[in-house]
Design an enzyme around this catalytic site. Structure first.
Site: not given
Length: 267
Positions: A40, A113, A155
């Site tokens: 990321e 995301k 994440c």
């Protein structure tokens, strides 16, 4: 297939980060990898959102996208390109977007995301407010590849098992999770979350993480890893380094035959 996980300590300086990416790609190609995963925020880390960069990468043809497209063709590698700020049409804040390139430099999929990191974790940064800078995505994304069916996430998504269950229901066998876990949350939760998502779905999970001190406030955990469907882990420590790993879909089939939890679900 053979994965190469590129653990980085990215900075706010784009060219320095791209130089680091190039070093990893050359090592991966020499090792005979099929795909490279970048973490990321691999291209720009810190300093807020790079607005100019976000405006140029809508089609992944700006300075980062074109660089990686050329590299994918040159090295004959698939590239999972961590996340990059990208403006979507009619939105005032960019998405944190992961791109998946094939070995011809073509974008096979992208994922925005979904879960944004708004939390107080007690480190030097104190409080994180990703939603101040980014617009959340809304689509669950999976991808058929020559090596099976991948589910894409990033994440903080790891804390939301329903996302991975939806992907498993679509036939996914490998979760792909580029990350930038903080040192404090990583020490406490990184491996256990990765193992849980892999075990409960009988899938591989491969995750390249940021791994060191980026500035006086930001320190990421590293420990990039692969978890197999039974929960076995291969990982590294902190610092910039690469990890070469092999996944075998026969292992997925074997575990699911022994522990057919998908068929046992009652809710």
């Amino acid at each position: 297939m053979k994965w190469y996980l590129a653990q980085m300590i990215s900075s706010r300086y784009l060219q320095d980060n791209l130089d680091t990416v190039d070093r990893h790609l050359a090592v991966a190609a020499e090792a005979g990898a099929d795909a490279v995963q970048l973490p990321e925020m691999f291209a720009v880390f810190g300093g807020g959102v790079a607005t100019e960069l976000a405006a140029s990468e809508g089609e992944f043809t700006g300075p980062v996208g074109q660089h990686l497209r050329d590299a994918a063709r040159r090295y004959k590698l698939w590239i999972v390109a961590g996340t990059l700020p990208v403006y979507a049409p009619n939105e005032t804040k960019p998405r944190a977007r992961m791109h998946v390139l094939d070995d011809q430099g073509e974008v096979r999929a992208h994922y925005d995301k979904i879960h944004l990191f708004d939390a107080a974790v007690g480190d030097a940064q104190g409080r994180y407010r990703e939603s101040d800078h980014y617009q959340p995505g809304g689509d669950v994304v999976t991808l058929e590849t020559p090596w099976g069916h991948w589910g894409l996430s990033v994440c903080y998504d790891l804390r939301f098992p329903e996302l991975y269950r939806l992907q498993r229901n679509r036939g996914v066998d490998t979760f792909v999770v580029p990350s930038a876990f903080t040192w404090s949350t990583g020490q406490a939760h990184w491996e256990v979350l990765c193992r849980a998502r892999a075990i409960e779905n009988a899938c591989y999970l491969v995750a390249a993480n940021q791994g060191g001190k980026h500035d006086e406030k930001r320190h990421t955990w590293g420990h990039s890893l692969m978890v197999d469907p039974w929960g076995e882990v291969d990982s590294v420590g902190e610092g910039e380094q690469g990890l070469t790993l092999t996944t075998d879909l026969g292992r997925v089939e074997s575990v699911r035959l022994k522990m057919p939890t998908q068929e046992h679900r009652r809710l």
